[in-house]
Design an enzyme around this catalytic site. Structure first.
Site, PDB file in Angstrom:
ATOM      1  CG  ASP A  68      -1.907   1.157   1.188  1.00  0.00           C
ATOM      2  OD1 ASP A  68      -2.891   1.055   0.440  1.00  0.00           O
ATOM      3  OD2 ASP A  68      -1.680   2.159   1.885  1.00  0.00           O
ATOM      4  CG  ASN A  81      -3.762  11.327  -5.930  1.00  0.00           C
ATOM      5  OD1 ASN A  81      -3.031  11.450  -6.906  1.00  0.00           O
ATOM      6  ND2 ASN A  81      -4.484  10.255  -5.702  1.00  0.00           N
ATOM      7  CG  ASP A 123      -3.601   8.538 -12.702  1.00  0.00           C
ATOM      8  OD1 ASP A 123      -3.970   8.065 -11.604  1.00  0.00           O
ATOM      9  OD2 ASP A 123      -4.386   8.996 -13.552  1.00  0.00           O
ATOM     10  CD  GLU A 134      -4.441   4.333  -1.990  1.00  0.00           C
ATOM     11  OE1 GLU A 134      -4.711   4.726  -0.845  1.00  0.00           O
ATOM     12  OE2 GLU A 134      -5.242   4.425  -2.945  1.00  0.00           O
TER      13      GLU A 134
END
Length: 373
Positions: free
Chosen positions: A245, A253, A262, A289
């Site tokens: 993770d 983000n 991305d 993620e």
């Protein structure tokens, strides 16, 4: 693709055409086509088809002449139909082949007529069909009659005359409801699978691939996990799982935008693909993620080594190439679980154990690796 229903439909068409043209048979100038009998080729190479009516063969069997309206109608239909079709005798020798059939075999029709069709098959298909014909011929000799024979459709590989390979499917059947005399004839119908295979492989790849990262997707992971789980249980081999993770990815983000988020995931995916120890291992995007690595036939020591390698490489990632500050860094937390000698009852239990280990790694400070006990 031709099926037995298609063969029946073809035969019905021939019968209808024959009834419409039946009156032509009374004329003495009916078409007569020489035939290759047994090992001797008596056909004119300019003929578009080779077939025979055994009732018109002479006493020594050296010559036979087509004088059967229904068979001649069959030849016309076969030559005109938009499928690859060839006709062979009980020895497997090609008696007739239409233009599309010759194209698939990679040679002119006049070169193929008189050849044994199984010579153009790749092993093990060649041995399979030769054995099949031996079995059929023995059954016919014992029964002293034409036995119904159908095989396929089946995928085969053709060794074409130009030395290239071609994937095709083949249906092979007795010519239905046609009086062909004492020697049975068989009709083979082929369909070129090259473009279909390419399209299928493309669609299968798309269905099993995560579009953003290029790794396997969740569906592919589920299939691979079940397959590797079965192998692990059946052969008493270890199976390890790493769930990964990305730490504080929401903050990444929010700070740099989803487009850069991305690109970050793509960089992490490349690291995972690079560290896989074998072709049997798999890296997949588990969701959002989260990623997962499947390590068949790997022990906990190997799994931990790979996890540490993942941690080190991701810590070293830079993002200046996508316009982010040089000090921008990313880390991951990882949970490992390993199936050994029935430790877990199901593959789902293995995933839950790795997920619990991941939770502990995150709760103790992130950028950590935790091994399930």
């Amino acid at each position: 693709m031709f099926t037995n229903d298609k063969l029946t439909e073809l035969n019905d068409t021939i019968s209808r055409v024959t009834k419409l043209t039946d009156s032509l048979s009374k004329y003495p100038n009916a078409v007569k086509i020489p035939l290759r009998v047994e090992a001797e080729t008596l056909a004119d190479s300019s003929s578009t088809a080779v077939m025979f009516d055994a009732t018109s063969a002479n006493q020594n069997g050296k010559m036979a002449v087509v004088d059967n309206l229904q068979i001649r109608t069959l030849l016309n239909v076969i030559n005109a139909i938009s499928e690859a079709i060839f006709v062979i005798n009980s020895a497997g020798v090609i008696e007739m082949i239409n233009p599309l059939g010759a194209k698939l075999f990679g040679a002119p029709a006049e070169m193929l007529i008189g050849q044994t069709w199984t010579d153009y098959l790749q092993s093990p298909f060649k041995d399979e069909y030769q054995s099949l014909f031996d079995l059929w011929n023995n059954a016919s000799d014992q029964n002293n009659k034409v036995t119904q024979f159908n095989h396929g459709p089946k995928e085969i590989i053709i060794n074409r005359a130009d030395s290239t390979l071609l994937e095709a499917d083949l249906s092979l059947s007795c010519l239905p409801s046609i009086q062909i005399g004492s020697e049975p004839l068989f009709i083979g119908i082929m369909h070129n699978l090259t473009s279909h295979k390419a399209e299928y492989n493309k669609l299968r790849h798309l269905a099993h691939t995560d579009k953003l990262t290029g790794l396997a997707n969740r569906h592919a992971f589920d299939d691979a996990l079940q397959t590797n789980w079965n192998d692990s249980i059946n052969h008493d081999q270890p199976l390890c799982l790493i769930i990964i993770d990305v730490d504080y990815f929401k903050i990444f983000n929010d700070q740099f935008g989803h487009v850069n988020g991305d690109k970050c995931l793509q960089k992490i995916a490349q690291v995972l693909a690079d560290v896989l120890p074998s072709n049997n291992a798999m890296a997949a995007r588990y969701g959002g993620e989260e990623f997962v690595v499947v390590l068949p036939n790997s022990n906990p020591l190997t799994a931990e080594y790979i996890a540490k390698n993942i941690q080190r490489r991701i810590n070293q990632l830079t993002f200046t190439d996508i316009g982010l500050p040089a000090q921008t860094k990313i880390s991951v937390s990882q949970g490992i679980a390993c199936e050994r000698s029935g430790q877990y009852r199901t593959p789902t239990a293995l995933v839950c154990a790795a997920d619990t280990a991941l939770y502990r790694a995150k709760s103790t400070g992130r950028n950590r690796i935790n091994m399930s006990s």
